[in-house]
Scaffold this motif. Structure first.
Motif, PDB file in Angstrom:
ATOM      1  N   SER A  32     -38.526 -16.828 -10.821  1.00 21.84           N
ATOM      2  CA  SER A  32     -37.667 -16.506  -9.678  1.00 21.84           C
ATOM      3  C   SER A  32     -37.969 -17.426  -8.503  1.00 21.84           C
ATOM      4  N   ILE A  85     -34.969 -12.569   2.011  1.00 23.42           N
ATOM      5  CA  ILE A  85     -34.769 -11.845   0.766  1.00 23.42           C
ATOM      6  C   ILE A  85     -35.887 -12.172  -0.224  1.00 23.42           C
ATOM      7  N   TRP A  86     -36.316 -13.441  -0.259  1.00 21.73           N
ATOM      8  CA  TRP A  86     -37.375 -13.841  -1.182  1.00 21.73           C
ATOM      9  C   TRP A  86     -38.689 -13.142  -0.851  1.00 21.73           C
ATOM     10  N   HIS A  89     -38.476  -9.731  -2.203  1.00 23.13           N
ATOM     11  CA  HIS A  89     -38.572  -9.783  -3.660  1.00 23.13           C
ATOM     12  C   HIS A  89     -40.023  -9.995  -4.094  1.00 23.13           C
ATOM     13  N   ASN A 107     -33.020  -8.651 -12.598  1.00 23.54           N
ATOM     14  CA  ASN A 107     -33.529  -9.806 -11.860  1.00 23.54           C
ATOM     15  C   ASN A 107     -32.655 -11.036 -12.082  1.00 23.54           C
ATOM     16  N   TRP A 110     -29.947 -10.754  -9.696  1.00 25.87           N
ATOM     17  CA  TRP A 110     -30.434 -11.138  -8.369  1.00 25.87           C
ATOM     18  C   TRP A 110     -30.465 -12.656  -8.229  1.00 25.87           C
ATOM     19  N   CYS A 113     -27.064 -14.204  -7.684  1.00 20.60           N
ATOM     20  CA  CYS A 113     -26.631 -14.113  -6.284  1.00 20.60           C
ATOM     21  C   CYS A 113     -27.268 -15.215  -5.448  1.00 20.60           C
ATOM     22  N   ILE A 114     -28.554 -15.474  -5.670  1.00 22.71           N
ATOM     23  CA  ILE A 114     -29.238 -16.502  -4.896  1.00 22.71           C
ATOM     24  C   ILE A 114     -28.667 -17.892  -5.204  1.00 22.71           C
ATOM     25  N   LEU A 141     -24.906 -11.608  -0.451  1.00 21.83           N
ATOM     26  CA  LEU A 141     -26.174 -11.090   0.056  1.00 21.83           C
ATOM     27  C   LEU A 141     -26.300  -9.596  -0.217  1.00 21.83           C
ATOM     28  N   SER A 144     -27.193  -9.022  -3.831  1.00 21.59           N
ATOM     29  CA  SER A 144     -28.599  -9.344  -4.105  1.00 21.59           C
ATOM     30  C   SER A 144     -29.514  -8.226  -3.638  1.00 21.59           C
ATOM     31  N   SER A 145     -29.194  -7.609  -2.505  1.00 20.48           N
ATOM     32  CA  SER A 145     -30.035  -6.523  -1.996  1.00 20.48           C
ATOM     33  C   SER A 145     -29.945  -5.288  -2.878  1.00 20.48           C
ATOM     34  N   LEU A 148     -32.071  -5.933  -5.953  1.00 22.26           N
ATOM     35  CA  LEU A 148     -33.500  -5.838  -5.630  1.00 22.26           C
ATOM     36  C   LEU A 148     -33.922  -4.388  -5.450  1.00 22.26           C
TER      37      LEU A 148
END
Length: 223
Positions: A32, A85-86, A89, A107, A110, A113-114, A141, A144-145, A148
């Protein structure tokens, strides 16, 4: 004979399913991290291309910055957002030895999304903060949240106290997801606010810290 014939059968004659494959959490986090680094690099590439284009157009060094303020601003904002965000994570997996196939699959979502984030960033550079473009940006975003938060909750529910994310980490993940949910709704309801709803990402940490200080302490609670 086939290997399946040697599997132990239940009393009802059915064959039990094989356990879901697991993956070392360190490998998942390392992979990741590499993908996030690539995504951040992709954000910077369009800025690098601005310089030779400006030279061909005869723009001065100052005009390279002033004529592309939207591109530079969207890069800086996206860099900060990805970093934020990282970091969240990265706090989910330190105490986890292995993760299930389900967590690994989430994941991947996720990471999608990134990796997809440079696309709306480039759209912002070209079209500005139009409502549709802004909605796509914040939607990525937001997704992704949610991914997570799902990983953190699954790990918290299925692991032991010493191998799952701490209560504080889960609260932080949920706080981050809540802020992005509110930001996404604000962008849809009031697009004239532009990027300002994303400023909520800066207050989730202090808000959680204040809530913990005000909340009564329970003996033996999880740290």
């Amino acid at each position: 004979m086939h290997a399946n014939a040697h599997r132990t059968r239940r009393s009802d004659g059915t064959t039990p399913r094989a356990p879901h494959p697991s993956l070392p959490a360190e490998r998942l986090a390392a992979f990741s991290d590499a993908v996030v680094a690539i995504a951040i690099t992709l954000l910077a590439i369009p800025l690098i291309d601005l310089v030779p284009d400006a030279l061909e157009d005869g723009d001065s060094a100052v005009e390279v910055v002033t004529h592309h303020a939207a591109s530079i601003s969207s890069f800086l904002l996206s860099f900060v957002v990805i970093w934020r965000i990282w970091t969240v994570h990265h706090e989910v997996f330190p105490r986890t030895g292995e993760v299930s196939g389900r967590v690994a699959q989430i994941n991947v979502l996720w990471l999608v999304c990134i990796v997809a984030l440079p696309f709306p960033v480039e759209m912002i550079s070209s079209y500005g903060a139009e409502p549709f473009v802004l909605a796509i940006y914040v939607a990525v975003l937001f997704a992704s949240s949610i991914a997570l938060a799902a990983m953190a909750l699954i790990l918290r529910r299925t692991g032991t106290r010493d191998t799952t994310p701490s209560r504080g980490t889960v609260e932080q993940v949920l706080g981050n997801a809540t802020c992005l949910t509110v930001a996404f709704l604000l962008v849809l309801a009031a697009p004239q606010l532009g990027f300002w709803p994303l400023a909520l990402l800066l207050v989730d940490g202090p808000a959680l810290a204040l809530a913990r200080r005000l909340a009564p302490r329970k003996p033996g609670g999880d740290a």
